[in-house]
Design an enzyme around this catalytic site. Structure first.
Site, short mmCIF file in Angstrom:
data_model
loop_
_atom_site.label_atom_id
_atom_site.label_comp_id
_atom_site.label_asym_id
_atom_site.label_seq_id
_atom_site.Cartn_x
_atom_site.Cartn_y
_atom_site.Cartn_z
CB THR A 181 29.74 -54.17 17.67
OG1 THR A 181 28.18 -54.98 17.18
CG2 THR A 181 29.13 -53.58 18.46
N GLY A 233 30.02 -59.48 17.47
CA GLY A 233 29.49 -60.41 16.92
C GLY A 233 28.06 -60.96 17.30
N1 GLY Z 1 26.26 -57.60 18.38
C1 GLY Z 1 25.43 -57.05 18.52
C2 GLY Z 1 24.57 -57.56 18.50
O1 GLY Z 1 24.10 -58.69 17.91
O2 GLY Z 1 23.41 -57.17 17.79
#
Ligand code: GLY
Length: 321
Positions: A181, A233
């Protein structure tokens, strides 16, 4: 139950009888403003773009939108927007959300064929009566707002997907496939705080899978009286602990941004101690006084800070050695 006598002794702490010390003592970490911070060392162009908005007195909400759009448009960032790794059917599906200094929010999930989901999320906040719109509905809403549809699967991402199909093993690789992200938080010169979070989600996910990034309170949260936090994450773990809300709540209770992020990572490991080597989650946080921090479960996570004293990478401390 609190009795009448205890109630009468209750002071500024609301319902807590005087003398109780269930919260950490307030530790306000401060820093210069304006300031922008964002997840991962790779996003310096994004924080620089945000800084260009902030340095001339611009609005934090504009700064975070402009900033994360840099990564959404970059085909070399294979975890966000155009060029993102697809799901296991070869479709690029995007999740994003945005929040402003009032705690207003907009979010889109499972959105396809629109390069800038963060801008659609902002339109959800500003032009719709809703907080979240997903899938085909989100695409139709985007088109109604003037967004163009396009193919987001680049030849590189398609090649990687075809390679993955040879084994079809779903085992996200820490700091690569979960290096996902871009979360960005900004505080402007007028003290307005905003955040944005955008991703193509976990590579090779099941069709329709939505991660933490568009979920208010998980991938991003702002409490106007306290500050902001966002996550990166393994989204499933962030969702299960309402991670970004937890970070902001810890800051409300007096913890510094870094301590608050650490507590939220510990909460994940407390929940699933047997899988502590297999999970990566990182948080960053920014309080209303310009203080910031970050923390992750595994090493390898860092964030970028730009507050007029450079556009610098700050390695985050981490739980596991
Ligand atoms: N942190 C982004 C996802 O797991 O989609």
């Amino acid at each position: 139950m609190i009795n009448r006598k205890q109630f009468l002794r209750t002071g500024a702490l609301g319902l807590l009888p005087l003398g109780w010390k269930s919260f950490a003592s307030p530790k306000t970490v401060t820093g210069p403003k304006p300031v922008v911070i964002a997840t991962w060392h790779t996003v310096k162009k994004a924080t620089e773009a945000a800084w260009q908005v902030l340095k001339d007195g611009g609005y934090a909400l504009d700064a975070v939108e402009v900033g994360v759009k840099v990564e959404e448009a970059d085909p070399n960032n294979m975890t966000v927007g155009y060029g993102g790794r697809p799901d296991r059917n070869g479709n690029v599906t995007l999740d994003a959300c945005i929040m402003d200094e009032r705690g207003e929010c907009g979010s889109v999930a499972f959105l396809q064929n629109i390069k800038h989901p963060i801008s659609v999320a902002r339109k959800v906040m500003e032009e719709s009566p809703h907080a979240m719109i997903v899938g085909e509905g989100a695409k139709k809403f985007a088109v109604s707002q003037g967004f163009e549809t396009e193919n987001l699967l680049t030849p590189e991402a398609e090649k990687a997907w075809k390679e993955w199909l040879k084994t079809s093993e779903y085992k996200p690789v820490i700091n690569i496939e979960t290096h996902d992200t871009i979360g960005m938080l900004a505080l402007d010169a007028d003290g307005r705080i905003s955040g944005a979070c955008t991703t193509s989600g976990a590579a090779w996910k099941m069709e329709g899978r939505v991660g933490d990034s568009p979920i208010i309170g998980s991938g991003l949260f702002i409490d106007p009286k306290v500050g902001a936090a966002c996550a990166t994450g393994l989204g499933e773990e962030v969702i299960k602990t309402a991670g970004s809300h937890l970070v902001v709540e810890m800051m409300r209770q007096g913890h510094s941004p870094e301590e608050a992020c650490k507590i939220a990572t510990e909460r994940i490991i407390e929940r699933t101690p047997s899988n502590k080597e297999g999970i990566q989650v990182g948080y960053i946080a920014l309080n209303n006084e310009g203080g910031y921090g970050g923390y992750s479960i595994q090493g390898g996570f860092s964030y970028v800070v730009n507050n007029g004293q450079g556009n610098n990478v700050a390695p985050a401390k981490h739980l596991m050695e």
